[in-house]
Design a protein around this motif. Sequence first.
Motif, PDB file in Angstrom:
ATOM      1  N   THR A 176       3.251 -20.331  -6.953  1.00 34.70           N
ATOM      2  CA  THR A 176       2.670 -19.036  -7.431  1.00 34.70           C
ATOM      3  C   THR A 176       2.496 -19.118  -8.723  1.00 34.70           C
ATOM      4  OG1 THR A 176       3.213 -16.632  -7.629  1.00 34.70           O
ATOM      5  CG2 THR A 176       4.952 -18.105  -7.353  1.00 34.70           C
ATOM      6  N   PRO A 177       1.542 -18.602  -9.599  1.00 41.30           N
ATOM      7  CA  PRO A 177       1.629 -18.596 -10.992  1.00 41.30           C
ATOM      8  C   PRO A 177       2.524 -17.383 -11.917  1.00 41.30           C
ATOM      9  CG  PRO A 177      -0.308 -17.811 -10.342  1.00 41.30           C
ATOM     10  CD  PRO A 177       0.569 -18.186  -9.002  1.00 41.30           C
ATOM     11  N   ILE A 178       2.717 -16.485 -10.799  1.00 46.07           N
ATOM     12  CA  ILE A 178       3.571 -15.202 -11.198  1.00 46.07           C
ATOM     13  C   ILE A 178       5.030 -15.632 -11.326  1.00 46.07           C
ATOM     14  CG2 ILE A 178       3.845 -12.955 -10.759  1.00 46.07           C
ATOM     15  CD1 ILE A 178       1.105 -12.955  -9.420  1.00 46.07           C
ATOM     16  N   VAL A 179       5.928 -15.036 -12.471  1.00 51.80           N
ATOM     17  CA  VAL A 179       7.180 -15.147 -12.414  1.00 51.80           C
ATOM     18  C   VAL A 179       7.754 -13.873 -13.239  1.00 51.80           C
ATOM     19  CG1 VAL A 179       9.281 -16.422 -13.295  1.00 51.80           C
ATOM     20  CG2 VAL A 179       7.225 -17.894 -12.595  1.00 51.80           C
ATOM     21  N   PRO A 180       8.159 -13.120 -12.107  1.00 46.95           N
ATOM     22  CA  PRO A 180       8.833 -11.848 -13.030  1.00 46.95           C
ATOM     23  C   PRO A 180       9.796 -11.928 -14.017  1.00 46.95           C
ATOM     24  CG  PRO A 180       8.519 -11.669 -10.622  1.00 46.95           C
ATOM     25  CD  PRO A 180       8.393 -13.212 -10.935  1.00 46.95           C
ATOM     26  N   ALA A 181       9.745 -11.238 -15.072  1.00 47.72           N
ATOM     27  CA  ALA A 181      10.911 -11.122 -15.919  1.00 47.72           C
ATOM     28  C   ALA A 181      12.139 -11.236 -15.196  1.00 47.72           C
ATOM     29  CB  ALA A 181      10.762 -10.209 -17.147  1.00 47.72           C
TER      30      ALA A 181
END
Length: 124
Positions: free
Chosen positions: A6-11
């Motif tokens: 996934t390219p999404i890494v939450p804060a």
Amino acid sequence: GIGMGTPIVPAGYKLVVEGHIGAREVVVVKPGDPWPDYVFKSDYSRKSLEELKEFITDNHHLPGMPSAAEVDSKGGLELGRLQIKHLEKTEEAYLYILELKEEIEQLREEIRLIKQEVNSLKKP
């Protein structure tokens, strides 16, 4: 942070994995979360079985455990804290079992005494 699958890494996350993770062992430690041995201390307060039944009927989950709505709203749960809560509930369950065993033993003794009394009244 690093995203795998996934390219999404939450804060606030250092690693996010989309998919399965395999491991031989996982150690989850969070300083400050006490191990639930406190359940066995004499000053530990827990609900009576009647109060527990009422809580479950009203809330549809065990006291101190997150509800499905809480887990959904947070987008998951913390594995370490959940493990600690599971152990706490298991230890409480053992206390309830021991409490019920004691009550059963008392009832058996009362039945034995009643039978003795009835048998003595039957004898002429």
